[in-house]
Design a protein around this motif. Sequence first.
Motif, mmCIF file in Angstrom:
data_model
loop_
_atom_site.group_PDB
_atom_site.id
_atom_site.type_symbol
_atom_site.label_atom_id
_atom_site.label_comp_id
_atom_site.label_asym_id
_atom_site.label_seq_id
_atom_site.Cartn_x
_atom_site.Cartn_y
_atom_site.Cartn_z
ATOM 1 N N LEU A 416 0.821 -1.214 0.000
ATOM 2 C CA LEU A 416 0.000 0.000 0.000
ATOM 3 C C LEU A 416 0.855 1.264 0.000
ATOM 4 O O LEU A 416 0.551 2.237 -0.694
ATOM 5 N N ALA A 417 1.909 1.253 0.802
ATOM 6 C CA ALA A 417 2.764 2.436 0.914
ATOM 7 C C ALA A 417 3.769 2.536 -0.224
ATOM 8 O O ALA A 417 4.380 3.586 -0.420
ATOM 9 N N GLY A 418 3.945 1.441 -0.981
ATOM 10 C CA GLY A 418 4.913 1.459 -2.070
ATOM 11 C C GLY A 418 6.345 1.419 -1.578
ATOM 12 O O GLY A 418 7.216 2.087 -2.154
ATOM 13 N N ILE A 419 6.609 0.641 -0.533
ATOM 14 C CA ILE A 419 7.951 0.558 0.059
ATOM 15 C C ILE A 419 8.641 -0.692 -0.479
ATOM 16 O O ILE A 419 8.231 -1.816 -0.194
ATOM 17 N N ARG A 420 9.669 -0.495 -1.262
ATOM 18 C CA ARG A 420 10.358 -1.602 -1.910
ATOM 19 C C ARG A 420 11.382 -2.252 -0.981
ATOM 20 O O ARG A 420 11.870 -1.619 -0.053
ATOM 21 N N VAL A 421 11.716 -3.484 -1.274
ATOM 22 C CA VAL A 421 12.719 -4.191 -0.478
ATOM 23 C C VAL A 421 14.099 -3.730 -0.904
ATOM 24 O O VAL A 421 14.292 -3.156 -1.983
ATOM 25 N N GLN A 422 15.078 -3.994 -0.029
ATOM 26 C CA GLN A 422 16.452 -3.618 -0.338
ATOM 27 C C GLN A 422 16.881 -4.265 -1.646
ATOM 28 O O GLN A 422 16.595 -5.429 -1.923
ATOM 29 N N GLY A 423 17.593 -3.516 -2.464
ATOM 30 C CA GLY A 423 18.013 -3.998 -3.772
ATOM 31 C C GLY A 423 17.099 -3.514 -4.884
ATOM 32 O O GLY A 423 17.518 -3.408 -6.026
ATOM 33 N N LYS A 424 15.845 -3.239 -4.530
ATOM 34 C CA LYS A 424 14.905 -2.726 -5.525
ATOM 35 C C LYS A 424 14.570 -1.257 -5.294
ATOM 36 O O LYS A 424 13.964 -0.624 -6.149
ATOM 37 N N ARG A 425 14.953 -0.745 -4.141
ATOM 38 C CA ARG A 425 14.729 0.675 -3.868
ATOM 39 C C ARG A 425 16.035 1.437 -4.086
ATOM 40 O O ARG A 425 17.113 0.844 -4.102
ATOM 41 N N PRO A 426 15.965 2.756 -4.237
ATOM 42 C CA PRO A 426 17.190 3.543 -4.437
ATOM 43 C C PRO A 426 18.167 3.389 -3.277
ATOM 44 O O PRO A 426 17.762 3.433 -2.102
ATOM 45 N N ALA A 427 19.425 3.180 -3.603
ATOM 46 C CA ALA A 427 20.470 3.080 -2.584
ATOM 47 C C ALA A 427 20.995 4.468 -2.250
ATOM 48 O O ALA A 427 20.718 5.448 -2.944
ATOM 49 N N ALA A 428 21.754 4.570 -1.153
ATOM 50 C CA ALA A 428 22.228 5.864 -0.663
ATOM 51 C C ALA A 428 23.745 5.867 -0.517
ATOM 52 O O ALA A 428 24.356 4.846 -0.185
ATOM 53 N N VAL A 429 24.344 7.047 -0.770
ATOM 54 C CA VAL A 429 25.758 7.270 -0.461
ATOM 55 C C VAL A 429 25.876 8.624 0.231
ATOM 56 O O VAL A 429 25.052 9.519 0.034
ATOM 57 N N TRP A 430 26.914 8.761 1.045
ATOM 58 C CA TRP A 430 27.198 10.016 1.742
ATOM 59 C C TRP A 430 28.065 10.899 0.848
ATOM 60 O O TRP A 430 29.049 10.452 0.256
ATOM 61 N N LYS A 431 27.678 12.163 0.733
ATOM 62 C CA LYS A 431 28.475 13.149 0.010
ATOM 63 C C LYS A 431 28.826 14.282 0.961
ATOM 64 O O LYS A 431 27.943 14.989 1.444
ATOM 65 N N LYS A 432 30.110 14.435 1.196
ATOM 66 C CA LYS A 432 30.566 15.486 2.097
ATOM 67 C C LYS A 432 30.575 16.831 1.377
ATOM 68 O O LYS A 432 31.053 16.945 0.250
ATOM 69 N N LEU A 433 30.023 17.865 2.033
ATOM 70 C CA LEU A 433 30.002 19.210 1.467
ATOM 71 C C LEU A 433 30.957 20.166 2.170
ATOM 72 O O LEU A 433 31.406 21.135 1.578
ATOM 73 N N SER A 434 31.274 19.920 3.442
ATOM 74 C CA SER A 434 32.163 20.817 4.180
ATOM 75 C C SER A 434 33.617 20.514 3.838
ATOM 76 O O SER A 434 33.985 19.385 3.532
ATOM 77 N N ASN A 435 34.444 21.548 3.903
ATOM 78 C CA ASN A 435 35.862 21.396 3.568
ATOM 79 C C ASN A 435 36.730 21.067 4.769
ATOM 80 O O ASN A 435 37.880 20.660 4.621
ATOM 81 N N ASP A 436 36.216 21.275 5.969
ATOM 82 C CA ASP A 436 37.003 21.062 7.187
ATOM 83 C C ASP A 436 36.934 19.593 7.581
ATOM 84 O O ASP A 436 35.947 19.129 8.148
ATOM 85 N N SER A 437 37.982 18.864 7.274
ATOM 86 C CA SER A 437 37.978 17.426 7.556
ATOM 87 C C SER A 437 38.095 17.137 9.041
ATOM 88 O O SER A 437 37.849 16.011 9.479
ATOM 89 N N ASN A 438 38.475 18.153 9.838
ATOM 90 C CA ASN A 438 38.616 17.941 11.269
ATOM 91 C C ASN A 438 37.350 18.299 12.046
ATOM 92 O O ASN A 438 37.294 18.121 13.259
ATOM 93 N N ALA A 439 36.358 18.834 11.354
ATOM 94 C CA ALA A 439 35.131 19.235 12.035
ATOM 95 C C ALA A 439 34.415 18.024 12.607
ATOM 96 O O ALA A 439 34.355 16.957 11.982
ATOM 97 N N THR A 440 33.889 18.207 13.806
ATOM 98 C CA THR A 440 33.118 17.131 14.420
ATOM 99 C C THR A 440 31.799 16.938 13.702
ATOM 100 O O THR A 440 31.367 15.808 13.441
ATOM 101 N N ASN A 441 31.135 18.054 13.380
ATOM 102 C CA ASN A 441 29.850 18.011 12.668
ATOM 103 C C ASN A 441 30.104 18.379 11.206
ATOM 104 O O ASN A 441 30.442 19.511 10.897
#
Length: 614
Positions: A416-441
């Motif tokens: 009903l909700a249209g929730i696909r199982v893993q492998g059939k739904r879009p996968a995710a990757v992290w993309k870093k936008l900040s330049n400070d590699s030492n930042a905690t956040n």
Amino acid sequence: MRSTTPAQASPPPGKVNREVLLRDVRVALAKGDEGRSKLSAKKDLQEWQAQRRRFMRLACAPRPPEDRPAPKVTRQWTRQRDGYRIEGVLIQGREGQTLPAHFYLPDPCPNETAGILICSGHAFEGKSYPLYQQAGSLTARSGMVALVTEPFDQGERIQDRKANGEHQSWGTQSHNNTGGKALLLGWSQSGLEAWDGMISLDALAARPEVDGQRLGVMGSSGGGTQSAQLFALDERLGAAAPSCYLTSHASLAGAAGPQDAEQWHLGSLELGLDHADYLAMRAPTPALICAVEGDFFPIKGTRACLAEARKVYKAAGQTDHVQLEVAPGEHGWHAPLQVAAVRWMAQHLLDREITPTPSEAVPMTPAEARVSPSGCVLDLPDEISLHTLLAQEADHLASARRLMADDMRLNAVRDLAGIRVQGKRPAAVWKKLSNDSNATNQKGLVQMSDGMQMPATRVVPANPSTGTPQLIVGRGAWHRGLTTPAEQETLWIDPLTMGDAQPKEGAWYGYFGHSARDAAWCFQLGHTLVGRQTEQIMEAARLLSKPPRLIAEGFIAIAALHAMALEPVLFAGSSIKLPFPSWQSLFNGADIGYQFAFLIPGALAVYDLPDLRA
């Protein structure tokens, strides 16, 4: 955490995500255009039309019984006018619901003439609005019988009233409130209105002055919506002239958006269904598209609508049976359009060429036009409101679904909700936008493989504890996540339309919130906003070093609850605070507001939110 190299600045995620949805809309519409272009053989045309009519019958639920008796029609008064008369009537619709209406009859009236249903648009006065009175008068003075009706929450059919009897809401706001409740039941606002239209046609065809084989329908704005959809649904109609509505989804995408709950259908874009198809599925039955140059239903889309409809009418052998009449001016049922519509009806239902003469006179004052004693049908004995009807159906479904087994329920939830199982739904990757590699956040994006983006903040403490990671959802991943310390690994995300992923433009009738326009596109594409958000939460959880504690409150908590219930192995616990106790609780009042976007169509036949906590 999986990662890519730092990304360049990009457009706001809300804009990016909407464009992904509109990309999917355009792809679906292109398939629909291609399908119409390929129609040539009679067998292919018939199958194409039958498939779309089947879809409309399912989408416009509930439907009145096929073996229904003729409705009871009670005449309340008669008003004599020059060359015609008006009858105020009460038509018995569903049990406990009454349709006030006006019959306009030629005087003297020819035997077995055409009967024209005139559907009121979004005017507070409903059938008594001057333009709709004038249309009824013009039809009668042209030798045909007109029945002018009004939808729920207009005119004498206000359903949401204050204690003093005044209206609480009306028109599109009310239609979206009842439309949202109807969605939860597996019904639709368009279905509720089409039911009234079919009952009205029953009453019209039963008149001794009317030939039941010569029925037509017309209306403007919201009445254009009703008349176009009723034409597609009811094959008794031999002609149609919808005004100030028909355009194309492609043109609406760049303008007013999907519009009200009665103006679109669940899963319609999976078929490539566009406005042209309301007419095309009845080809070669005559249809006149009426429009104005300055409408917010874009005229460019209206011309495209005609071109697409003509592909199918050509295949049916009657290209000239679909035409376009355009008048100058802005949105409204101006006299030239009324004249064209009435002329079209006479030409195709009576085989007569006429030149109707419009009049600026309004046949009745508001007091004269009133049909029910008090001016509101809710004051009639034994009348129940639409909100009561919807609540009764919700109670019925609540009793029935208790018998469903839990494993069957969860499979149905996913569908009903249209929730696909893993492998059939879009996968995710992290993309870093900040330049400070030492930042905690660290500011970034969670990039989905379908092109959607979630604003995100990754919190990596200098001395992280060995505790459970946190996944914090929908609370402002950038404007809060970047400044909030944490002792353990934490990922803040804002799924589709939430937090820093809110669209900055094009709110859908602002009363229903920043998420509702995108939710309406999701519904038409055959999935749901909650389903897309749930998938994004699930995939974000997989970016952490181990299963996180899921934290969500407010409307996004609905998606979080679905994620936790369907794939609990992804999480190590949760803190989920819903904005309301249950979907069933929405039936306790008339107003659903922002909740509209966060509904699952048909859910209450299978589950309610508390079932996901079990």
